[in-house]
Write an enzyme that holds these catalytic residues in place. Structure first.
Site, mmCIF file in Angstrom:
data_model
loop_
_atom_site.group_PDB
_atom_site.id
_atom_site.type_symbol
_atom_site.label_atom_id
_atom_site.label_comp_id
_atom_site.label_asym_id
_atom_site.label_seq_id
_atom_site.Cartn_x
_atom_site.Cartn_y
_atom_site.Cartn_z
ATOM 1 N N GLU A 72 11.320 -1.749 6.042
ATOM 2 C CA GLU A 72 10.249 -2.079 6.977
ATOM 3 C C GLU A 72 9.500 -0.824 7.419
ATOM 4 O OE1 GLU A 72 7.543 -3.533 8.951
ATOM 5 O OE2 GLU A 72 8.999 -5.100 8.498
ATOM 6 N N SER A 110 4.153 -7.834 7.909
ATOM 7 C CA SER A 110 4.531 -6.426 8.075
ATOM 8 C C SER A 110 3.718 -5.525 7.160
ATOM 9 C CB SER A 110 6.019 -6.239 7.746
ATOM 10 O OG SER A 110 6.829 -6.642 8.812
ATOM 11 N N ASP A 152 5.506 0.251 6.614
ATOM 12 C CA ASP A 152 4.505 0.525 7.653
ATOM 13 C C ASP A 152 3.915 1.926 7.523
ATOM 14 O OD1 ASP A 152 5.060 -1.976 8.652
ATOM 15 O OD2 ASP A 152 6.396 -1.267 10.224
#
Length: 628
Positions: free
Chosen positions: A325, A548, A329
């Site tokens: 994750e 995301s 990002d």
């Protein structure tokens, strides 16, 4: 033995006590003011996926946070100013408040601070055992106390709850009380009634079978890219839907030939929770492939509430995909915004509770810790992207309102806050224990599940799309990935949404009646590609999907728009939504194909104009650049 007297004066009852022996542990319970409790938060029934296991250990240390009521008039002024400073037709547009402005407007009154100190003193809690944060405003107070003391303080009963699927455990109470004399001085106490299963919105992680080139785009690719704006780009040839590169995204949305001009005056923030770590070696691997001109550059890290950012993963972290994750990002943002400085905020707060360890970190409410930190900063990024959320109904309203008000304050300081709208459409599909599309009120009625913080009206919510010719709302049956969307049950539809969202609700013609709140704040506001992003993790390339992916991508384009404004002596855009719904929508690609199914229903359809799947649409950077 303590001798206690009964005193009567005229017709007034002054105090009533009797001679008795009191164990030390009960001394705090005789404080007359503290006996007069009033329920602060209604009974908040645990969502069905949380199972009560046992009473909370009485000696377990808890970090108890008390949200002290802020100045109401000051909050109203901030709210009013924010609406003016985010309205492109107003003379105060992008006239943002300063850190000192906020302090003078929101700091609690001396009477509130005094009342709370008296309450704590009644329970033998002295100033040496707690801290006020941020130190300048003192509107949050943190205590480290045993569960037994917390139960006395709040007239509450804490228990250990376990998530049926993940096995995660948290300590919560279904209601708590405050004495009358502090009731009006406290907004919220946590952790109490929020039964969170906060999660990141990364899905469908797949290894890339063939090693992509690690020396950047080929000469042919560079030549093709250089003709952007002259009709020379073949997007279908450049963009592979099974592995979407950063180069593809920059080209498709039109920013590939934009050169930042004010990077030294700009900054973008990326939040990380739940033990996520952003790996700098993987960033270099990604940059070598996607942005060789950025190789050697990296992001800074701010550690909050015991957050960590280790650069070597152990076997358990690898097995759990820790870092996917955070890498998604940070790499997405860096690929688009370089050389704009990026800061990664690592906020601690996970795991929530380990029964066999005496750990004070038993809360999974990290937004509070991040907010406390940000409120204390004099300089803030112009954009912050967050890829984490939770079902709105699992968040007590008092908590959601306090957090949302805090986002309002950060927005008023000129920060654009973007959150993913979620990856399960209107709620998860499933049957039995997996089907959680029910109201959390004990009545077990079927309902759609909007996500918080996306439902807060002071942030920008981002949905997801897929494909390029044409672009459509993401709807991947395998893995149940649907762009999150819906309507808040907590926050009313804001004025800036009235026309666009009202028209969409009317167009539904009664479809899904009773499953959503037609007068609620609509989600999402905008969207961007969210399927099969190429990232580097643990030394290999992966394809990763989710809001995301779409959220940091859209945030990156806003960062570039701010760069252009800063280079011309203008302020950052700040709170985006009033501008997006009035002017910015002209620079968005309207998405009319697809739907956000879920809860075993057809959910909401994409439609012309705003819809509860892709919002107002996806970015056309060149047009947006003209509009700012």
């Amino acid at each position: 033995m303590r001798s206690i007297l009964v005193l009567l004066a005229s017709s007034s009852y002054v105090a009533l006590v009797c001679a008795l022996s009191l164990p030390d542990g009960l001394k705090s319970r005789i404080a007359p003011r503290s006996l007069d409790f009033v329920r602060k938060d209604k009974i908040h029934i645990p969502p069905q996926e949380w199972i009560k296991k046992a009473p909370a250990p009485s000696d377990h240390t808890i970090h108890l946070k008390i949200g002290i009521k802020q100045n109401e008039e000051g909050l109203e002024f901030i709210r009013s100013h924010l609406m003016k400073s985010s309205d492109p037709t107003h003379e105060l547009y992008t006239s943002h408040l300063t850190h000192s402005d906020i302090l003078s407007l929101t700091s609690p009154s001396p009477s509130s601070l005094s009342a709370i100190e008296s309450w704590l003193a009644d329970h033998s809690i002295t100033p040496s055992t707690h801290t006020h944060t941020p130190s300048a405003s003192k509107d949050w107070l943190t205590l480290q106390i045993p569960i037994s003391k917390a139960e006395d303080l709040l007239n509450a009963t804490y228990s250990v709850y376990e998530h049926w699927k993940t096995g995660a455990q948290i300590i919560r109470t279904e209601e708590y009380h405050l004495p009358k004399f502090v009731m009006d001085h406290v907004d919220v106490v946590a952790p109490t009634t929020w039964f969170s299963s906060m999660h990141a919105n990364a899905r469908g992680v797949k290894p890339v079978p063939l090693s992509p080139p690690t020396n950047g785009p080929t000469g042919d690719e560079v030549k093709v890219v250089s003709t952007v704006g002259e009709g020379g780009v073949n997007i279908t040839a450049l963009c592979n839907v099974t592995l979407v590169t950063n180069l593809c995204l920059r080209t498709f949305y039109g920013s590939v030939d934009y050169v930042p001009k004010a990077a030294g005056r700009n900054q973008v923030g990326v939040t990380g929770y739940l033990g996520e770590t952003a790996l700098k070696a993987d960033l270099q691997m990604f940059l070598a492939s996607e942005r060789p001109d950025a190789s050697g550059h990296t992001f800074s890290v701010d550690l909050i509430n015991g957050g960590t950012n280790p650069q070597t993963l152990n076997s358990t972290q690898i097995a759990n995909g820790v870092g996917i994750e955070a890498n998604l990002d940070t790499q997405t943002v860096f690929g688009v915004t370089f050389p704009t400085p990026q800061v990664f905020y690592s906020t601690g707060g996970s795991p929530p509770f380990i029964p066999d360890l005496d750990t004070p970190t038993n809360t999974n409410e990290p937004y509070l810790n991040w907010i406390e930190f940000m409120m204390g900063q004099e300089k803030l990024p112009s954009v912050v992207t967050t890829s984490y959320d939770d079902n709105e109904q699992t968040v007590p309203f008092a908590f959601a309102k306090r957090v949302c008000d805090s986002f309002m304050i950060l927005s008023a300081r000129g920060v654009s806050l973007l959150f993913g709208s979620g990856d399960e459409g209107v709620g998860p599909n499933g049957t039995g224990a997996e089907d959680v599309c029910f109201t959390n009120d004990g009545k077990n009625r079927t309902t759609f599940l909007p996500n918080f913080p996306s439902t807060c009206p002071f942030i920008t919510s981002v949905g997801a799309t897929q494909d390029f010719a044409p672009e459509r709302a993401v709807d991947i049956l395998e893995g149940d990935f649907f762009s999150g969307g819906g309507f808040s049950n907590y926050f009313a539809r804001p004025a800036y949404q009235e026309e666009a969202v009202g028209a969409y609700v009317e167009s539904l013609g009664g479809a899904n009646k009773g499953l959503f709140n037609p007068g609620g704040r609509g989600v999402p506001d905008v969207a961007a590609q969210g399927l099969n992003f190429k990232i580097a993790w643990n030394g290999e390339f992966l394809a990763v999907s989710g809001t995301s992916a779409s959220t940091p991508l859209f945030a990156s384009f806003i960062t570039l728009l701010n760069d252009d404004r800063l280079s011309r002596g203008l302020g950052p855009l700040g709170f985006l939504n009033p501008w997006l719904y009035s002017v910015g929508k002209k620079g968005l690609n309207d998405i009319t194909i697809g739907a956000s199914t879920g809860c075993n229903t057809n959910g909401f359809p994409a439609a012309k104009g705003w819809d509860a799947v892709t919002g107002l649409g996806t970015p056309n950077f060149k047009e947006l650049l003209k509009l700012v």
